[in-house]
Design a protein around this motif. Structure first.
Motif, short mmCIF file in Angstrom:
data_model
loop_
_atom_site.label_atom_id
_atom_site.label_comp_id
_atom_site.label_asym_id
_atom_site.label_seq_id
_atom_site.Cartn_x
_atom_site.Cartn_y
_atom_site.Cartn_z
N LEU A 250 -33.38 -19.98 52.99
CA LEU A 250 -32.35 -19.48 52.08
C LEU A 250 -32.95 -18.97 50.78
N ARG A 251 -33.93 -19.69 50.25
CA ARG A 251 -34.60 -19.23 49.02
C ARG A 251 -35.30 -17.90 49.25
N PHE B 65 -34.06 -29.54 57.39
CA PHE B 65 -33.38 -29.22 56.13
C PHE B 65 -34.28 -28.48 55.15
N SER C 56 -23.34 -23.89 44.27
CA SER C 56 -24.73 -23.45 44.18
C SER C 56 -24.94 -22.19 45.02
N THR D 137 -29.97 -13.21 54.69
CA THR D 137 -29.86 -14.54 55.29
C THR D 137 -29.63 -14.44 56.79
N SER E 81 -27.16 -21.76 47.22
CA SER E 81 -27.39 -22.16 48.61
C SER E 81 -26.08 -22.41 49.34
N ARG E 82 -25.13 -23.05 48.67
CA ARG E 82 -23.85 -23.32 49.32
C ARG E 82 -23.10 -22.02 49.62
N TYR F 279 -33.61 -24.64 53.74
CA TYR F 279 -33.51 -24.28 52.33
C TYR F 279 -34.63 -23.34 51.91
N ARG G 48 -24.70 -20.42 52.70
CA ARG G 48 -24.33 -21.08 53.95
C ARG G 48 -22.88 -20.84 54.31
#
Length: 284
Positions: free
Chosen positions: A222-223, A215, A113, A158, A115-116, A219, A119
């Motif tokens: 990140l978005r 969490f 994804s 980020t 997001s992954r 997220y 990170r």
């Protein structure tokens, strides 16, 4: 991850011997890892002589025996075979390229994804560079030299967001995800058990959410970074500055067994805790 990042930084700085020593030491202490095999092979290949080329090939073959479908290893071995003036290696390069094509076709649905990827990249750069603000500054420097690279632009956004004051807990979740996950959910379990054991008012159980609440905050960050990167204005490539310490962004590896076990342990602990609290409720 840290060992790969350290060896990558040494290799990009031209310290091939030190990169090989770091990769070998990590393989000895941490066990087989495709990233380390790829780095060790590339560090041998960088010497440019026949002896090191043979050693690089032996390392790539050893790595692929354990990780036959690893894209990083296959890519590095393909590059070695293409650069070596040897008919046998030229044929092998064609076979490896075909295998890469097969994996790309069959693995398209299993891509990590967004997001992954974020990170993973942020963790890699923070491990190599350390200081959040410095990491963000250097990421922007790299992004300006490759304005069409969406992945680097997202990384720069980020790191900039993570470097802002008051975001140390979010940086912990990125830099040490397993520690962060265990810490947040351990707080959740401990807070609920304490409320129950001490017969505290029900509203105090809300303090248990302070850990898990990190969490959605992460997220959301990140978005937001992905959105800002997508809206960035077109730019003209800047002159490359040769930042050797800034790591390359490799393929994002699949989830490890350790990560899966950690998630399983957390889920079981939370379920057991909630079940015990339900049983202790009046009428339970």
């Amino acid at each position: 991850m840290a060992a790969c990042a350290d060896a990558e930084a040494l290799l990009r700085a031209g310290r091939t011997s030190a990169a090989r020593k770091a990769a070998r030491a990590a393989l000895y202490t941490d066990g087989p890892d495709p990233c380390l095999y790829a780095l060790l092979g590339r560090a041998h290949a960088a010497e440019g002589d026949a002896d090191h080329t043979d050693r690089a090939e032996a390392v790539f073959r050893e790595g692929l025996a354990a990780f036959p479908d690893d894209l990083g290893l296959l890519t590095a071995y393909t590059a070695l075979c293409r650069s070596a003036p040897d008919p046998a290696r030229t044929d092998r390069a064609a076979e490896l390229a075909a295998r890469l094509g097969e994996l790309g076709a069959t693995g398209a649905q299993g891509r990590p994804s967004a997001s992954r990827v974020q990170r993973h990249d942020a963790r890699l750069v923070l491990t190599v560079i350390g200081h959040p603000a410095g990491a963000a500054h250097r990421a922007w420097g790299r992004a300006r030299t490759t304005p069409d690279d969406d992945r680097t632009a997202i990384l720069a956004e980020t790191l900039t967001a993570l470097a802002r004051p008051g975001r140390a807990p979010l940086r912990l979740l990125v830099r040490a995800p397993l520690t962060g996950v265990l810490g947040c959910w351990a707080w959740f379990v401990a807070a609920l058990l304490m409320v129950s054991a001490l017969h505290l008012p029900a509203w105090t159980s809300l303090t248990a959410l302070l850990g898990p609440a990190l969490f959605p905050l992460l997220y959301g960050l990140l978005r937001g970074a992905r959105g800002r990167a997508a809206r960035r204005a077109p730019a003209t490539p800047a002159v490359a500055t040769g930042d050797a310490a800034f790591p390359a962004l490799p393929e994002v590896p699949p989830y490890t067994a350790r990560e899966k076990v950690t998630v399983g342990v957390v889920l079981v602990a939370v379920a057991v805790t909630l079940g015990a609290l339900v049983v202790r409720l009046p009428g339970g």
